[in-house]
Motif scaffolding. Structure first.
Motif, PDB file in Angstrom:
ATOM      1  N   GLN A  95       8.570  17.757  -4.160  1.00 38.17           N
ATOM      2  CA  GLN A  95       9.664  16.789  -4.183  1.00 38.17           C
ATOM      3  C   GLN A  95       9.914  16.218  -2.789  1.00 38.17           C
ATOM      4  O   GLN A  95      10.232  15.028  -2.650  1.00 38.17           O
ATOM      5  CB  GLN A  95      10.928  17.458  -4.744  1.00 38.17           C
ATOM      6  N   THR A  96       9.736  17.043  -1.766  1.00 39.07           N
ATOM      7  CA  THR A  96       9.861  16.552  -0.391  1.00 39.07           C
ATOM      8  C   THR A  96       8.771  15.533  -0.083  1.00 39.07           C
ATOM      9  O   THR A  96       9.033  14.475   0.516  1.00 39.07           O
ATOM     10  CB  THR A  96       9.769  17.726   0.604  1.00 39.07           C
ATOM     11  N   ILE A  97       7.546  15.832  -0.497  1.00 38.25           N
ATOM     12  CA  ILE A  97       6.427  14.907  -0.283  1.00 38.25           C
ATOM     13  C   ILE A  97       6.714  13.571  -0.954  1.00 38.25           C
ATOM     14  O   ILE A  97       6.490  12.504  -0.373  1.00 38.25           O
ATOM     15  CB  ILE A  97       5.113  15.522  -0.812  1.00 38.25           C
ATOM     16  N   SER A  98       7.215  13.609  -2.191  1.00 37.91           N
ATOM     17  CA  SER A  98       7.522  12.380  -2.923  1.00 37.91           C
ATOM     18  C   SER A  98       8.583  11.558  -2.192  1.00 37.91           C
ATOM     19  O   SER A  98       8.477  10.328  -2.096  1.00 37.91           O
ATOM     20  CB  SER A  98       7.990  12.706  -4.340  1.00 37.91           C
ATOM     21  N   ARG A  99       9.601  12.242  -1.675  1.00 46.25           N
ATOM     22  CA  ARG A  99      10.645  11.518  -0.954  1.00 46.25           C
ATOM     23  C   ARG A  99      10.095  10.862   0.308  1.00 46.25           C
ATOM     24  O   ARG A  99      10.441   9.719   0.635  1.00 46.25           O
ATOM     25  CB  ARG A  99      11.806  12.456  -0.609  1.00 46.25           C
ATOM     26  N   LEU A 100       9.243  11.573   1.026  1.00 48.46           N
ATOM     27  CA  LEU A 100       8.675  11.024   2.259  1.00 48.46           C
ATOM     28  C   LEU A 100       7.727   9.868   1.957  1.00 48.46           C
ATOM     29  O   LEU A 100       7.693   8.872   2.687  1.00 48.46           O
ATOM     30  CB  LEU A 100       7.946  12.127   3.037  1.00 48.46           C
ATOM     31  N   LEU A 101       6.951   9.982   0.876  1.00 48.28           N
ATOM     32  CA  LEU A 101       6.102   8.865   0.463  1.00 48.28           C
ATOM     33  C   LEU A 101       6.958   7.655   0.118  1.00 48.28           C
ATOM     34  O   LEU A 101       6.604   6.515   0.426  1.00 48.28           O
ATOM     35  CB  LEU A 101       5.247   9.270  -0.743  1.00 48.28           C
ATOM     36  N   GLY A 102       8.098   7.919  -0.535  1.00 45.12           N
ATOM     37  CA  GLY A 102       9.000   6.835  -0.895  1.00 45.12           C
ATOM     38  C   GLY A 102       9.581   6.130   0.309  1.00 45.12           C
ATOM     39  O   GLY A 102      10.017   4.979   0.210  1.00 45.12           O
ATOM     40  N   ARG A 103       9.596   6.820   1.438  1.00 42.69           N
ATOM     41  CA  ARG A 103      10.090   6.198   2.672  1.00 42.69           C
ATOM     42  C   ARG A 103       8.974   5.571   3.497  1.00 42.69           C
ATOM     43  O   ARG A 103       9.185   5.146   4.628  1.00 42.69           O
ATOM     44  CB  ARG A 103      10.846   7.235   3.512  1.00 42.69           C
ATOM     45  N   GLY A 104       7.776   5.513   2.900  1.00 44.47           N
ATOM     46  CA  GLY A 104       6.684   4.790   3.544  1.00 44.47           C
ATOM     47  C   GLY A 104       5.791   5.617   4.437  1.00 44.47           C
ATOM     48  O   GLY A 104       4.926   5.071   5.124  1.00 44.47           O
ATOM     49  N   MET A 105       5.959   6.943   4.478  1.00 44.44           N
ATOM     50  CA  MET A 105       5.113   7.776   5.321  1.00 44.44           C
ATOM     51  C   MET A 105       3.743   7.968   4.686  1.00 44.44           C
ATOM     52  O   MET A 105       3.602   7.982   3.464  1.00 44.44           O
ATOM     53  CB  MET A 105       5.757   9.144   5.557  1.00 44.44           C
TER      54      MET A 105
END
Length: 236
Positions: free
Chosen positions: A53-63
């Motif tokens: 879920q952390t990875i998904s959030r960071l991907l959602g922020r463009g990382m």
């Protein structure tokens, strides 16, 4: 990782709202620790779910994945926030990019990752691609045709939502008929479980092909050009 490991890879992917393929990619790229192997099956715990879920959030922020891996590795080492970010420790921080209020008003139903992509100052399409790679080709072609990014994301997300509704409506019955029913009537041994996974993969292939052909047929009807009328006979 947590001591209790109760998710299979399929169950973990469903709980994290991602795909089995993504879970495997994150593991191969060093973002996700290995599961606990019992017998021949890997089991994942709540910490794996939190990490996904952390990875998904960071991907959602463009990382990007490489940056996320470095961030998580630093976090696991216990580095402070300034060390993780590679900047001097200070109270102030750059303001977070915000979505244009007009976009919020016109497309309030856009998912958060699409809104974050629109808020990026560099390349919204690239930021969107990281969270929706399968739809990137369509989004790119729409953008290349001159469609603004908000309209592009809205069209793609509407199509994705319609596909989700089709899957929600038919998946249970189709996959039960093609795979689950046989497993339900079996002794449910590890061998039966392995056969179920194979049957599900085959069923998914069959259903996906059928759906693709039906959609192609439906679009063909809409894009069909009218017959060219015969030329009128020339007067002598």
């Amino acid at each position: 990782m947590a001591a209790e490991s109760n998710f299979t890879i399929d169950e973990l992917a469903r709980a994290a709202d991602t795909t089995v393929r993504s879970v495997r990619v994150y593991h191969e790229r060093g973002l996700l620790p290995s599961p606990e192997v019992r017998g021949r099956i890997g089991y994942y715990g709540s910490d794996h779910l939190d990490r996904l879920q952390t990875i998904s959030r960071l991907l959602g922020r463009g990382m990007k994945l490489n940056g996320i891996r470095e961030l998580l590795e630093a976090w696991d080492r216990g580095d402070g926030l300034a060390d993780v970010l590679g900047v001097p420790n200070q109270e102030s921080a750059e303001p977070t990019a915000s979505v244009d209020p007009q976009v919020e008003d016109i497309y309030p139903d856009l998912p958060e990752y699409a809104k974050h992509a629109l808020a990026t100052s560099d390349d919204p399409l690239e930021a969107y691609r990281l969270t929706n790679p399968r739809a990137c080709d369509l989004a790119t072609r729409l953008a290349d045709s001159g469609l603004p990014a908000p309209d592009t994301f809205h069209l793609v997300e509407r199509l994705r939502a319609d596909c989700d509704r089709i899957a929600d409506r038919y998946a249970t019955e189709l996959f039960y008929r093609l795979a689950g029913q046989t497993y339900e009537q079996s002794p449910r041994t590890p061998k039966d479980r392995a056969k179920l996974e194979t049957d599900l993969a085959i069923a998914r292939l069959i259903v996906t092909r059928a759906a693709s052909e039906l959609i192609d047929e439906a679009f063909a009807r809409h894009f069909e050009l009218p017959a060219t009328p015969p030329r009128a006979a020339e007067a002598h």
